[in-house]
Motif scaffolding. Sequence first.
Motif, PDB file in Angstrom:
ATOM      1  N   GLU A  86       0.821  -1.226   0.000  1.00 15.58           N
ATOM      2  CA  GLU A  86       0.000   0.000   0.000  1.00 15.58           C
ATOM      3  C   GLU A  86       0.852   1.271   0.000  1.00 15.58           C
ATOM      4  O   GLU A  86       0.326   2.394  -0.068  1.00 15.58           O
ATOM      5  N   THR A  87       2.171   1.125   0.070  1.00 17.72           N
ATOM      6  CA  THR A  87       3.062   2.285   0.070  1.00 17.72           C
ATOM      7  C   THR A  87       2.927   3.073  -1.231  1.00 17.72           C
ATOM      8  O   THR A  87       2.872   2.502  -2.315  1.00 17.72           O
ATOM      9  N   LYS A  88       2.905   4.383  -1.128  1.00 16.77           N
ATOM     10  CA  LYS A  88       2.855   5.261  -2.300  1.00 16.77           C
ATOM     11  C   LYS A  88       4.160   6.055  -2.396  1.00 16.77           C
ATOM     12  O   LYS A  88       4.634   6.600  -1.401  1.00 16.77           O
ATOM     13  N   LEU A  89       4.731   6.088  -3.589  1.00 17.48           N
ATOM     14  CA  LEU A  89       5.893   6.932  -3.853  1.00 17.48           C
ATOM     15  C   LEU A  89       5.390   8.315  -4.223  1.00 17.48           C
ATOM     16  O   LEU A  89       4.758   8.498  -5.276  1.00 17.48           O
ATOM     17  N   LEU A  90       5.644   9.297  -3.372  1.00 16.01           N
ATOM     18  CA  LEU A  90       5.133  10.653  -3.608  1.00 16.01           C
ATOM     19  C   LEU A  90       5.998  11.409  -4.609  1.00 16.01           C
ATOM     20  O   LEU A  90       5.487  12.073  -5.501  1.00 16.01           O
ATOM     21  N   ASN A  91       7.302  11.333  -4.448  1.00 17.79           N
ATOM     22  CA  ASN A  91       8.221  11.899  -5.435  1.00 17.79           C
ATOM     23  C   ASN A  91       9.621  11.357  -5.184  1.00 17.79           C
ATOM     24  O   ASN A  91       9.919  10.863  -4.097  1.00 17.79           O
ATOM     25  N   ILE A  92      10.454  11.507  -6.193  1.00 17.21           N
ATOM     26  CA  ILE A  92      11.825  11.001  -6.097  1.00 17.21           C
ATOM     27  C   ILE A  92      12.690  11.768  -7.078  1.00 17.21           C
ATOM     28  O   ILE A  92      12.251  12.120  -8.175  1.00 17.21           O
ATOM     29  N   SER A  93      13.923  12.059  -6.672  1.00 22.53           N
ATOM     30  CA  SER A  93      14.842  12.792  -7.551  1.00 22.53           C
ATOM     31  C   SER A  93      16.271  12.524  -7.098  1.00 22.53           C
ATOM     32  O   SER A  93      16.519  12.118  -5.959  1.00 22.53           O
TER      33      SER A  93
ATOM     34  N   LYS B  34      20.019  14.440  -6.907  1.00 24.26           N
ATOM     35  CA  LYS B  34      20.761  15.697  -7.000  1.00 24.26           C
ATOM     36  C   LYS B  34      22.077  15.542  -6.263  1.00 24.26           C
ATOM     37  O   LYS B  34      22.097  15.069  -5.117  1.00 24.26           O
ATOM     38  N   ASP B  35      23.164  15.916  -6.925  1.00 25.73           N
ATOM     39  CA  ASP B  35      24.501  15.823  -6.330  1.00 25.73           C
ATOM     40  C   ASP B  35      24.774  14.417  -5.796  1.00 25.73           C
ATOM     41  O   ASP B  35      25.304  14.234  -4.691  1.00 25.73           O
ATOM     42  N   ASN B  36      24.369  13.422  -6.587  1.00 23.22           N
ATOM     43  CA  ASN B  36      24.602  11.997  -6.266  1.00 23.22           C
ATOM     44  C   ASN B  36      23.867  11.510  -5.025  1.00 23.22           C
ATOM     45  O   ASN B  36      24.179  10.455  -4.483  1.00 23.22           O
ATOM     46  N   ILE B  37      22.880  12.265  -4.587  1.00 22.78           N
ATOM     47  CA  ILE B  37      22.011  11.820  -3.491  1.00 22.78           C
ATOM     48  C   ILE B  37      20.604  11.628  -4.049  1.00 22.78           C
ATOM     49  O   ILE B  37      20.068  12.519  -4.713  1.00 22.78           O
ATOM     50  N   CYS B  38      20.024  10.465  -3.810  1.00 19.35           N
ATOM     51  CA  CYS B  38      18.653  10.212  -4.249  1.00 19.35           C
ATOM     52  C   CYS B  38      17.698  10.527  -3.104  1.00 19.35           C
ATOM     53  O   CYS B  38      17.836   9.970  -2.002  1.00 19.35           O
ATOM     54  N   TYR B  39      16.753  11.414  -3.350  1.00 18.32           N
ATOM     55  CA  TYR B  39      15.770  11.819  -2.351  1.00 18.32           C
ATOM     56  C   TYR B  39      14.454  11.080  -2.628  1.00 18.32           C
ATOM     57  O   TYR B  39      13.839  11.274  -3.683  1.00 18.32           O
ATOM     58  N   VAL B  40      14.065  10.243  -1.685  1.00 17.71           N
ATOM     59  CA  VAL B  40      12.879   9.396  -1.846  1.00 17.71           C
ATOM     60  C   VAL B  40      11.824   9.832  -0.834  1.00 17.71           C
ATOM     61  O   VAL B  40      12.060   9.773   0.376  1.00 17.71           O
ATOM     62  N   ASN B  41      10.668  10.246  -1.331  1.00 15.77           N
ATOM     63  CA  ASN B  41       9.592  10.698  -0.457  1.00 15.77           C
ATOM     64  C   ASN B  41       8.430   9.720  -0.552  1.00 15.77           C
ATOM     65  O   ASN B  41       7.793   9.593  -1.600  1.00 15.77           O
ATOM     66  N   LEU B  42       8.179   8.996   0.538  1.00 20.67           N
ATOM     67  CA  LEU B  42       7.122   7.994   0.584  1.00 20.67           C
ATOM     68  C   LEU B  42       5.999   8.448   1.508  1.00 20.67           C
ATOM     69  O   LEU B  42       6.183   9.351   2.325  1.00 20.67           O
ATOM     70  N   ASP B  43       4.842   7.806   1.379  1.00 26.35           N
ATOM     71  CA  ASP B  43       3.760   8.150   2.300  1.00 26.35           C
ATOM     72  C   ASP B  43       3.816   7.242   3.537  1.00 26.35           C
ATOM     73  O   ASP B  43       4.727   6.422   3.684  1.00 26.35           O
ATOM     74  N   GLU B  44       2.833   7.374   4.398  1.00 25.19           N
ATOM     75  CA  GLU B  44       2.816   6.645   5.672  1.00 25.19           C
ATOM     76  C   GLU B  44       2.760   5.127   5.488  1.00 25.19           C
ATOM     77  O   GLU B  44       3.093   4.376   6.408  1.00 25.19           O
ATOM     78  N   GLY B  45       2.341   4.695   4.317  1.00 31.72           N
ATOM     79  CA  GLY B  45       2.247   3.262   4.084  1.00 31.72           C
ATOM     80  C   GLY B  45       3.555   2.535   4.292  1.00 31.72           C
ATOM     81  O   GLY B  45       3.565   1.351   4.665  1.00 31.72           O
ATOM     82  N   PHE B  46       4.672   3.222   4.089  1.00 36.77           N
ATOM     83  CA  PHE B  46       5.983   2.595   4.244  1.00 36.77           C
ATOM     84  C   PHE B  46       6.252   2.187   5.685  1.00 36.77           C
ATOM     85  O   PHE B  46       7.037   1.281   5.949  1.00 36.77           O
ATOM     86  N   LEU B  47       5.592   2.858   6.633  1.00 35.38           N
ATOM     87  CA  LEU B  47       5.832   2.596   8.050  1.00 35.38           C
ATOM     88  C   LEU B  47       5.081   1.368   8.550  1.00 35.38           C
ATOM     89  O   LEU B  47       5.236   0.971   9.695  1.00 35.38           O
ATOM     90  N   GLY B  48       4.276   0.756   7.692  1.00 34.68           N
ATOM     91  CA  GLY B  48       3.520  -0.424   8.082  1.00 34.68           C
ATOM     92  C   GLY B  48       4.429  -1.598   8.407  1.00 34.68           C
ATOM     93  O   GLY B  48       5.585  -1.663   7.993  1.00 34.68           O
ATOM     94  N   THR B  49       3.910  -2.558   9.120  1.00 31.53           N
ATOM     95  CA  THR B  49       4.703  -3.722   9.545  1.00 31.53           C
ATOM     96  C   THR B  49       4.095  -5.003   8.982  1.00 31.53           C
ATOM     97  O   THR B  49       3.958  -6.005   9.678  1.00 31.53           O
ATOM     98  N   GLY B  50       3.758  -4.958   7.717  1.00 32.91           N
ATOM     99  CA  GLY B  50       3.057  -6.089   7.117  1.00 32.91           C
ATOM    100  C   GLY B  50       3.926  -7.304   6.865  1.00 32.91           C
ATOM    101  O   GLY B  50       3.416  -8.424   6.754  1.00 32.91           O
ATOM    102  N   TYR B  51       5.236  -7.160   6.769  1.00 35.59           N
ATOM    103  CA  TYR B  51       6.098  -8.283   6.444  1.00 35.59           C
ATOM    104  C   TYR B  51       7.055  -8.592   7.595  1.00 35.59           C
ATOM    105  O   TYR B  51       7.521  -7.700   8.302  1.00 35.59           O
ATOM    106  N   ASN B  52       7.364  -9.866   7.760  1.00 37.54           N
ATOM    107  CA  ASN B  52       8.207 -10.322   8.858  1.00 37.54           C
ATOM    108  C   ASN B  52       9.680 -10.198   8.471  1.00 37.54           C
ATOM    109  O   ASN B  52      10.333 -11.186   8.127  1.00 37.54           O
TER     110      ASN B  52
END
Length: 303
Positions: free
Chosen positions: A222-229, A231-249
């Motif tokens: 259920e995780t949503k990728l909000l945006n990603i880019s 810059k200067d060899n750093i990847c900025y990944v912005n996810l929604d609250e779904g990433f904080l779920g504990t669905g997998y062991n």
Amino acid sequence: MRKWLWILLLAIPLLMAGCRKQQQVDESGYRIWYINQDETCLKYENKELQSKNEEGLLREMMEVMRETPTDDELKPVIPEDVTLLDFDFEHNQLYLDFSPEYKKMPKVYEVLCRAAIVRTLGQIDGVEYVDFQVNGEPLTDLEGKEIGLMNEDQFIENAGEEINAYKTADLTLYFANKAGDKLVGQRVAMEYNSNISLEKLIVEQLIAGPPFEGAYPTIPSETKLLNISIKDNICYVNLDEGFLGTGYNVIESIPVYSIVNSLIENTDAQKVQISINGETNRMFRESINFDTIFEKNEGLIEQ
């Protein structure tokens, strides 16, 4: 004829943890995919087919894709001089072997043709992946790399979109092992619309989950990728609250480094910054601080 082409697994299973194949069959019949007259996109027509078993459906679908569609704006997918020499079902995989004329198709047309075949034949019960060969030899991309097993999710462009500008990618994506305490890498060949950035493609495929047996999901579906880019060899990944779920062991570091290792392995990024709804002052499972700029963790990769 059976060759495990592209997928030199380090140990793993990108599409779905259990295969989320679309069974596009209803009272209107099967979706038969065709190419538009400008040869820029795919559209389908619903067809009633007579065959009841897998082999009969395959033969009938291949013939229907040669026929003239009802819609004047569409045309047959498979050229008249291209013939299917042989085919083989093995578990959830369908192996197709075409005549040498297959390679004479212009590249963009061939991608469309292949996508149409995969989408159409993928409706046959039990077919999750399709493998293309030409005269007994694996089909290759522009760089001479074997295409390997494919399903409809590997053609990222959606039906109706222009795909004249497309790219190919040979990705190593990291998912979880059975114990959930290590990462295993999977090599996957993909063709995708050039409007999609490679880093976006990678994270979306991680969210989709592994397609092959031997590895397990790391990120809640259920995780949503909000945006990603990048810059200067750093990847900025912005996810929604779904990433904080504990669905997998899995242990707490696995979801984070599934993203980090996959991005650094396949892009110009050397580090990764993860945020949740644009915020980095968040904790992941009470131990990993998102204020951290993460580097690749080789120690988590299963040997």
